[in-house]
Design a protein around this motif. Structure first.
Motif, PDB file in Angstrom:
ATOM      1  N   PHE A 183      -9.618   1.988   2.008  1.00  0.00           N
ATOM      2  CA  PHE A 183      -9.408   2.620   3.220  1.00  0.00           C
ATOM      3  C   PHE A 183     -10.432   4.036   2.832  1.00  0.00           C
ATOM      4  O   PHE A 183     -10.109   4.391   1.850  1.00  0.00           O
ATOM      5  N   GLY A 184     -10.712   4.595   4.094  1.00  0.00           N
ATOM      6  CA  GLY A 184     -11.254   6.007   4.126  1.00  0.00           C
ATOM      7  C   GLY A 184      -9.966   6.804   4.272  1.00  0.00           C
ATOM      8  O   GLY A 184      -8.765   6.277   4.745  1.00  0.00           O
ATOM      9  N   ALA A 185     -10.163   8.169   4.566  1.00  0.00           N
ATOM     10  CA  ALA A 185      -9.207   8.851   4.811  1.00  0.00           C
ATOM     11  C   ALA A 185      -8.736   9.196   6.162  1.00  0.00           C
ATOM     12  O   ALA A 185      -7.636   9.525   6.244  1.00  0.00           O
TER      13      ALA A 185
ATOM     14  N   GLN B  72      -5.404  -8.255   8.409  1.00  0.00           N
ATOM     15  CA  GLN B  72      -4.027  -7.762   7.781  1.00  0.00           C
ATOM     16  C   GLN B  72      -3.111  -7.369   8.998  1.00  0.00           C
ATOM     17  O   GLN B  72      -3.416  -6.336   9.679  1.00  0.00           O
TER      18      GLN B  72
ATOM     19  N   PHE C 251      -8.313   4.625  10.675  1.00  0.00           N
ATOM     20  CA  PHE C 251      -9.121   4.246   9.497  1.00  0.00           C
ATOM     21  C   PHE C 251     -10.093   3.015   9.518  1.00  0.00           C
ATOM     22  O   PHE C 251      -9.804   2.044   9.994  1.00  0.00           O
TER      23      PHE C 251
ATOM     24  N   TYR D  13       0.782  -1.354   0.021  1.00  0.00           N
ATOM     25  CA  TYR D  13      -0.071   0.064  -0.043  1.00  0.00           C
ATOM     26  C   TYR D  13       1.012   1.101  -0.075  1.00  0.00           C
ATOM     27  O   TYR D  13       2.071   1.045   0.573  1.00  0.00           O
TER      28      TYR D  13
ATOM     29  N   LEU E 143      -8.191  -4.346   0.566  1.00  0.00           N
ATOM     30  CA  LEU E 143      -9.191  -3.528   1.440  1.00  0.00           C
ATOM     31  C   LEU E 143      -9.107  -2.184   0.905  1.00  0.00           C
ATOM     32  O   LEU E 143      -8.191  -1.576   0.148  1.00  0.00           O
TER      33      LEU E 143
ATOM     34  N   PHE F  10     -13.568  -2.988   8.451  1.00  0.00           N
ATOM     35  CA  PHE F  10     -12.642  -3.048   9.516  1.00  0.00           C
ATOM     36  C   PHE F  10     -12.287  -1.674  10.006  1.00  0.00           C
ATOM     37  O   PHE F  10     -12.487  -0.602   9.144  1.00  0.00           O
TER      38      PHE F  10
ATOM     39  N   HIS G 186      -9.339 -10.805   6.220  1.00  0.00           N
ATOM     40  CA  HIS G 186      -9.632  -9.452   6.724  1.00  0.00           C
ATOM     41  C   HIS G 186      -8.628  -9.007   7.927  1.00  0.00           C
ATOM     42  O   HIS G 186      -8.604  -7.844   8.244  1.00  0.00           O
TER      43      HIS G 186
ATOM     44  N   GLY H 143      -4.330  12.602   3.837  1.00  0.00           N
ATOM     45  CA  GLY H 143      -5.927  12.888   3.364  1.00  0.00           C
ATOM     46  C   GLY H 143      -6.557  11.956   2.375  1.00  0.00           C
ATOM     47  O   GLY H 143      -7.500  12.021   2.041  1.00  0.00           O
ATOM     48  N   MET H 144      -5.438  10.732   2.047  1.00  0.00           N
ATOM     49  CA  MET H 144      -6.318   9.784   1.247  1.00  0.00           C
ATOM     50  C   MET H 144      -6.251   8.398   1.751  1.00  0.00           C
ATOM     51  O   MET H 144      -6.869   7.299   1.022  1.00  0.00           O
ATOM     52  N   GLY H 145      -6.016   8.244   2.984  1.00  0.00           N
ATOM     53  CA  GLY H 145      -6.043   6.766   3.647  1.00  0.00           C
ATOM     54  C   GLY H 145      -4.779   5.855   2.932  1.00  0.00           C
ATOM     55  O   GLY H 145      -3.929   6.368   2.145  1.00  0.00           O
ATOM     56  N   LEU H 146      -4.984   4.668   2.743  1.00  0.00           N
ATOM     57  CA  LEU H 146      -4.165   3.836   2.013  1.00  0.00           C
ATOM     58  C   LEU H 146      -4.568   3.281   0.854  1.00  0.00           C
ATOM     59  O   LEU H 146      -5.902   2.902   0.588  1.00  0.00           O
ATOM     60  N   ARG H 147      -3.813   3.220   0.094  1.00  0.00           N
ATOM     61  CA  ARG H 147      -4.095   2.665  -1.469  1.00  0.00           C
ATOM     62  C   ARG H 147      -3.576   1.518  -1.999  1.00  0.00           C
ATOM     63  O   ARG H 147      -2.309   1.645  -1.671  1.00  0.00           O
ATOM     64  N   LEU H 148      -4.061   0.502  -2.346  1.00  0.00           N
ATOM     65  CA  LEU H 148      -3.298  -0.537  -2.663  1.00  0.00           C
ATOM     66  C   LEU H 148      -2.761  -0.747  -4.082  1.00  0.00           C
ATOM     67  O   LEU H 148      -3.136  -0.308  -5.134  1.00  0.00           O
TER      68      LEU H 148
END
Lengths: 113, 116
Positions: B106-108, A102, B91, A35, B104, B35, A100, A40-45
């Motif tokens: 995720f939100g911010a 991780q 998160f 990731y 997954l 989650f 789920h 401001g964007m969270g995690l992205r895969l």
């Protein structure tokens, strides 16, 4: 158990340089993930590997390649780094049947100048 | 389109009080998982709690509980009796059934600061 380990912890690159981020887990997990985290964007895969020998693209794969070297190790390569790849990179793994849950590594903070 | 929305960028809570962190999600899959993760200032991501879409009861793990309202597509995290060590980024994330290998979204995130 060390859990999920990542190296290096910090890295500064110049535009166009290449590097490989290393990830290893000692929990005998089947699935592994990379990731990136931006403010401001969270995690992205970026990429994931459901099991040894398989890899698949995630949400933001452009500019990256991965290798699932064996069950323990999953590396992420930047062939020609760009400033847009400045981010914190997290590796994660999950056990079979419990995707789920991780477990994340400590992260690598990468800056591309 | 954003699949996970966390509308609270940050919040302060006093020690020993309860705090609710909002999370709404968007999916058309009948089967999905929700989650919550905690990220302290040290940076690691810590799995807190999981709720399956078919689970009849709200998930609980110690001081964490998930207020799951399926019709409203909401999965709020409740932290009871806040402690100073709860200060962190939180998160919310979702896995849809089509992403069977654990991908997954995720939100911010919501930054929580617990004050004495």
């Amino acid at each position: 158990n060390a859990g999920v380990t990542q190296t290096p912890k910090f890295q500064v690159l110049k535009t166009g340089q290449s590097m490989t981020l290393q990830c290893a887990q000692d929990m005998n997990h089947n699935s592994m993930y990379w990731y990136r985290q931006d403010p401001g964007m969270g995690l992205r895969l970026i990429y994931y590997s459901a099991s040894e020998g398989t890899t698949d693209k995630g949400e933001v794969p452009n500019g990256y390649n991965v290798s699932r070297l064996n069950k323990r190790e999953f590396s992420l390569r930047l062939e020609s780094a760009a400033p847009s790849q400045t981010s914190v990179y997290f590796c994660a793994s999950s056990p079979i049947g419990r995707a789920h849950e991780q477990f994340f590594g400590p992260g690598t903070r990468l800056t591309v100048l | 389109a954003q699949k996970i929305t966390q509308t609270q960028p940050g919040m302060f809570v006093q020690e020993k009080e309860a705090v609710t962190l909002d999370c709404t999600y968007d999916t058309s899959d009948p089967s999905y998982g929700l989650f919550w993760y905690k990220q302290p200032s040290s940076g690691e991501m810590i799995f807190l709690i999981y709720q399956g879409s078919y689970d009849q009861q709200n998930a609980t793990e110690g001081r964490y509980s998930l207020n799951f309202q399926k019709a409203r597509k909401s999965a709020n995290l409740v932290i009871s009796a806040s402690q100073l060590g709860d200060s962190a980024m939180y998160f919310c994330a979702m896995r849809e059934v089509k992403d069977s290998w654990g991908k997954l979204q995720f939100g911010a995130g919501t930054q929580v600061v617990v004050t004495p």
